[in-house]
Design a protein around this motif. Structure first.
Motif, PDB file in Angstrom:
ATOM      1  N   THR A   1       0.833  -1.196   0.000  1.00 49.29           N
ATOM      2  CA  THR A   1       0.000   0.000   0.000  1.00 49.29           C
ATOM      3  C   THR A   1       0.867   1.244   0.000  1.00 49.29           C
ATOM      4  O   THR A   1       1.834   1.344   0.732  1.00 49.29           O
ATOM      5  CB  THR A   1      -0.915   0.017   1.240  1.00 49.29           C
ATOM      6  OG1 THR A   1      -1.686  -1.176   1.220  1.00 49.29           O
ATOM      7  CG2 THR A   1      -1.832   1.206   1.247  1.00 49.29           C
ATOM      8  N   GLY A   2       0.503   2.175  -0.824  1.00 46.49           N
ATOM      9  CA  GLY A   2       1.294   3.407  -0.931  1.00 46.49           C
ATOM     10  C   GLY A   2       2.330   3.245  -2.010  1.00 46.49           C
ATOM     11  O   GLY A   2       2.066   3.474  -3.167  1.00 46.49           O
TER      12      GLY A   2
ATOM     13  N   ASP B   1       3.117   5.555  -5.219  1.00 43.31           N
ATOM     14  CA  ASP B   1       2.208   6.696  -5.194  1.00 43.31           C
ATOM     15  C   ASP B   1       2.490   7.652  -4.045  1.00 43.31           C
ATOM     16  O   ASP B   1       1.783   8.638  -3.887  1.00 43.31           O
ATOM     17  CB  ASP B   1       0.761   6.226  -5.084  1.00 43.31           C
ATOM     18  CG  ASP B   1       0.259   5.628  -6.373  1.00 43.31           C
ATOM     19  OD1 ASP B   1       0.926   5.805  -7.404  1.00 43.31           O
ATOM     20  OD2 ASP B   1      -0.786   4.980  -6.355  1.00 43.31           O
ATOM     21  N   CYS B   2       3.484   7.389  -3.255  1.00 43.48           N
ATOM     22  CA  CYS B   2       3.765   8.227  -2.096  1.00 43.48           C
ATOM     23  C   CYS B   2       5.050   9.029  -2.248  1.00 43.48           C
ATOM     24  O   CYS B   2       5.818   9.183  -1.319  1.00 43.48           O
ATOM     25  CB  CYS B   2       3.797   7.364  -0.841  1.00 43.48           C
ATOM     26  SG  CYS B   2       2.158   6.787  -0.372  1.00 43.48           S
TER      27      CYS B   2
ATOM     28  N   TRP C   1       6.579  13.955  -7.082  1.00 46.48           N
ATOM     29  CA  TRP C   1       5.163  14.327  -7.198  1.00 46.48           C
ATOM     30  C   TRP C   1       4.814  14.829  -8.591  1.00 46.48           C
ATOM     31  O   TRP C   1       3.695  14.679  -9.049  1.00 46.48           O
ATOM     32  CB  TRP C   1       4.802  15.359  -6.135  1.00 46.48           C
ATOM     33  CG  TRP C   1       4.828  14.757  -4.770  1.00 46.48           C
ATOM     34  CD1 TRP C   1       5.726  15.000  -3.782  1.00 46.48           C
ATOM     35  CD2 TRP C   1       3.936  13.758  -4.262  1.00 46.48           C
ATOM     36  NE1 TRP C   1       5.454  14.221  -2.685  1.00 46.48           N
ATOM     37  CE2 TRP C   1       4.355  13.448  -2.951  1.00 46.48           C
ATOM     38  CE3 TRP C   1       2.836  13.094  -4.785  1.00 46.48           C
ATOM     39  CZ2 TRP C   1       3.704  12.502  -2.162  1.00 46.48           C
ATOM     40  CZ3 TRP C   1       2.192  12.148  -3.992  1.00 46.48           C
ATOM     41  CH2 TRP C   1       2.625  11.870  -2.707  1.00 46.48           C
TER      42      TRP C   1
ATOM     43  N   TYR D   1      -3.632  11.479  -1.874  1.00 42.99           N
ATOM     44  CA  TYR D   1      -2.278  10.996  -1.621  1.00 42.99           C
ATOM     45  C   TYR D   1      -1.790  11.470  -0.259  1.00 42.99           C
ATOM     46  O   TYR D   1      -1.166  10.714   0.478  1.00 42.99           O
ATOM     47  CB  TYR D   1      -1.309  11.451  -2.704  1.00 42.99           C
ATOM     48  CG  TYR D   1      -1.521  10.793  -4.049  1.00 42.99           C
ATOM     49  CD1 TYR D   1      -1.707   9.424  -4.168  1.00 42.99           C
ATOM     50  CD2 TYR D   1      -1.537  11.551  -5.213  1.00 42.99           C
ATOM     51  CE1 TYR D   1      -1.899   8.826  -5.398  1.00 42.99           C
ATOM     52  CE2 TYR D   1      -1.726  10.959  -6.454  1.00 42.99           C
ATOM     53  CZ  TYR D   1      -1.905   9.594  -6.534  1.00 42.99           C
ATOM     54  OH  TYR D   1      -2.091   9.001  -7.750  1.00 42.99           O
TER      55      TYR D   1
ATOM     56  N   ARG E   1      -3.569   9.267   2.316  1.00 41.32           N
ATOM     57  CA  ARG E   1      -3.183   7.862   2.255  1.00 41.32           C
ATOM     58  C   ARG E   1      -1.721   7.651   2.631  1.00 41.32           C
ATOM     59  O   ARG E   1      -1.381   6.689   3.300  1.00 41.32           O
ATOM     60  CB  ARG E   1      -3.446   7.304   0.862  1.00 41.32           C
ATOM     61  CG  ARG E   1      -3.276   5.794   0.827  1.00 41.32           C
ATOM     62  CD  ARG E   1      -3.654   5.214  -0.481  1.00 41.32           C
ATOM     63  NE  ARG E   1      -2.471   5.323  -1.330  1.00 41.32           N
ATOM     64  CZ  ARG E   1      -2.520   5.486  -2.622  1.00 41.32           C
ATOM     65  NH1 ARG E   1      -3.661   5.595  -3.234  1.00 41.32           N
ATOM     66  NH2 ARG E   1      -1.419   5.550  -3.326  1.00 41.32           N
ATOM     67  N   CYS E   2      -0.863   8.563   2.199  1.00 42.34           N
ATOM     68  CA  CYS E   2       0.566   8.403   2.446  1.00 42.34           C
ATOM     69  C   CYS E   2       0.999   9.000   3.775  1.00 42.34           C
ATOM     70  O   CYS E   2       2.134   8.816   4.191  1.00 42.34           O
ATOM     71  CB  CYS E   2       1.358   9.068   1.320  1.00 42.34           C
ATOM     72  SG  CYS E   2       1.013   8.349  -0.296  1.00 42.34           S
ATOM     73  N   ASN E   3       0.080   9.746   4.393  1.00 42.95           N
ATOM     74  CA  ASN E   3       0.394  10.423   5.645  1.00 42.95           C
ATOM     75  C   ASN E   3       1.658  11.265   5.482  1.00 42.95           C
ATOM     76  O   ASN E   3       2.575  11.207   6.291  1.00 42.95           O
ATOM     77  CB  ASN E   3       0.544   9.423   6.788  1.00 42.95           C
ATOM     78  CG  ASN E   3       0.439  10.095   8.131  1.00 42.95           C
ATOM     79  OD1 ASN E   3      -0.140  11.163   8.261  1.00 42.95           O
ATOM     80  ND2 ASN E   3       1.000   9.469   9.140  1.00 42.95           N
ATOM     81  N   ALA E   4       1.675  12.018   4.380  1.00 42.00           N
ATOM     82  CA  ALA E   4       2.848  12.835   4.055  1.00 42.00           C
ATOM     83  C   ALA E   4       2.392  14.109   3.357  1.00 42.00           C
ATOM     84  O   ALA E   4       1.284  14.188   2.846  1.00 42.00           O
ATOM     85  CB  ALA E   4       3.793  12.061   3.149  1.00 42.00           C
TER      86      ALA E   4
END
Length: 71
Positions: free
Chosen positions: A18-19, A22-23, A27, A46, A49-52
């Motif tokens: 997961t991630g 895409d993380c 970008w 993103y 989901r990525c916690n970023a």
């Protein structure tokens, strides 16, 4: 019991991916891909989901470039 263990391992292996690509960190490239497939801006998704933090300027520039190259 062995069957349950295998099922748990398969489930955990699926979560490990997961991630991934895409993380970030590129970008602009991620935005370009999303623009080419006309996915709509996904920057907020993103980020959640990525916690970023997403470099929104780079993502949106890439999205516009990818969208312009659509067939």
């Amino acid at each position: 019991m062995r069957r349950l263990s295998v099922l748990v391992l398969i489930s955990l292996a699926g979560c490990a991916g997961t991630g991934g690509g895409d993380c970030g960190p590129d970008w602009r490239a991620i935005g370009e891909r999303d623009g080419r497939i006309n996915a709509g801006s996904q920057a907020e998704r993103y980020a959640a989901r990525c916690n970023a933090k997403v470099d929104s300027a780079a993502y949106e520039a890439g999205y516009a470039e990818g969208f312009a190259r659509r067939p």
